[in-house]
Design a protein around this motif. Structure first.
Motif, short mmCIF file in Angstrom:
data_model
loop_
_atom_site.label_atom_id
_atom_site.label_comp_id
_atom_site.label_asym_id
_atom_site.label_seq_id
_atom_site.Cartn_x
_atom_site.Cartn_y
_atom_site.Cartn_z
N GLU A 286 0.83 -1.21 0.00
CA GLU A 286 0.00 0.00 0.00
C GLU A 286 0.86 1.26 0.00
OE1 GLU A 286 -3.39 2.32 2.64
OE2 GLU A 286 -2.95 0.22 3.09
N ALA A 287 1.92 1.27 0.81
CA ALA A 287 2.79 2.44 0.88
C ALA A 287 3.45 2.73 -0.47
CB ALA A 287 3.86 2.25 1.96
N PHE A 288 3.99 1.69 -1.12
CA PHE A 288 4.64 1.92 -2.40
C PHE A 288 3.64 2.30 -3.48
CE2 PHE A 288 8.38 0.26 -0.44
CZ PHE A 288 9.42 0.84 -1.15
N GLY A 289 2.42 1.79 -3.41
CA GLY A 289 1.38 2.22 -4.34
C GLY A 289 1.05 3.68 -4.19
N THR A 290 0.96 4.14 -2.95
CA THR A 290 0.70 5.56 -2.68
C THR A 290 1.87 6.43 -3.13
OG1 THR A 290 -0.71 4.99 -0.81
CG2 THR A 290 0.18 7.24 -0.87
N LEU A 291 3.08 6.02 -2.78
CA LEU A 291 4.26 6.80 -3.14
C LEU A 291 4.47 6.87 -4.65
CD1 LEU A 291 6.67 5.50 -0.36
CD2 LEU A 291 5.60 7.77 -0.48
N ALA A 292 4.08 5.83 -5.37
CA ALA A 292 4.23 5.82 -6.83
C ALA A 292 3.41 6.92 -7.49
CB ALA A 292 3.80 4.46 -7.39
N GLY A 293 2.34 7.34 -6.84
CA GLY A 293 1.51 8.40 -7.39
C GLY A 293 1.97 9.80 -7.04
N ASP A 294 3.05 9.94 -6.31
CA ASP A 294 3.54 11.26 -5.89
C ASP A 294 4.65 11.71 -6.83
OD1 ASP A 294 4.55 13.52 -4.65
OD2 ASP A 294 4.55 12.63 -2.64
N ALA A 295 4.30 12.53 -7.81
CA ALA A 295 5.25 12.99 -8.82
C ALA A 295 6.32 13.92 -8.24
CB ALA A 295 4.50 13.70 -9.95
N ALA A 296 6.12 14.43 -7.04
CA ALA A 296 7.10 15.33 -6.44
C ALA A 296 8.31 14.59 -5.86
CB ALA A 296 6.44 16.17 -5.33
N LEU A 297 8.16 13.29 -5.63
CA LEU A 297 9.27 12.53 -5.04
C LEU A 297 10.37 12.27 -6.05
CD1 LEU A 297 7.43 9.81 -2.92
CD2 LEU A 297 8.64 11.83 -2.09
N LEU A 298 11.60 12.35 -5.57
CA LEU A 298 12.76 12.02 -6.40
C LEU A 298 13.28 10.62 -6.10
CD1 LEU A 298 14.77 15.36 -6.23
CD2 LEU A 298 13.34 14.52 -8.10
N ALA A 299 13.08 10.14 -4.87
CA ALA A 299 13.61 8.83 -4.48
C ALA A 299 12.78 8.26 -3.35
CB ALA A 299 15.06 8.96 -4.03
N VAL A 300 12.83 6.93 -3.25
CA VAL A 300 12.24 6.21 -2.13
C VAL A 300 13.31 5.29 -1.57
CG1 VAL A 300 10.44 4.60 -1.39
CG2 VAL A 300 9.94 6.28 -3.16
N VAL A 301 13.53 5.37 -0.27
CA VAL A 301 14.54 4.55 0.41
C VAL A 301 13.80 3.51 1.26
CG1 VAL A 301 16.41 4.58 2.10
CG2 VAL A 301 16.14 6.49 0.51
#
Length: 67
Positions: A37-52
């Protein structure tokens, strides 16, 4: 609210932390659902440059929880 992970965002970087250090962050069904669920939500955030992805405590992840 996730029970087995934490998610934070700062300076366009999201940090997902596996948070079951008592079992060396071993995956169980609940943790898998929370990470998915977290990665699905983060995938929709175009402002992010990276996920650790990190693990709380001394171990990153022991793999699957056999219990």
């Amino acid at each position: 609210m996730p029970k087995h992970i934490t998610v934070s965002t700062e300076d366009r970087v999201a940090v997902v932390s596996l948070n079951r250090p008592e079992v060396h962050n071993a995956f169980n069904a609940a943790m898998i659902a929370e990470v998915t669920e977290a990665f699905g939500t983060l995938a929709g955030d175009a402002a992010l440059l990276a996920v650790v992805l990190e693990g709380a405590g001394p171990s990153f992840c022991a793999g699957g929880d056999l219990n």
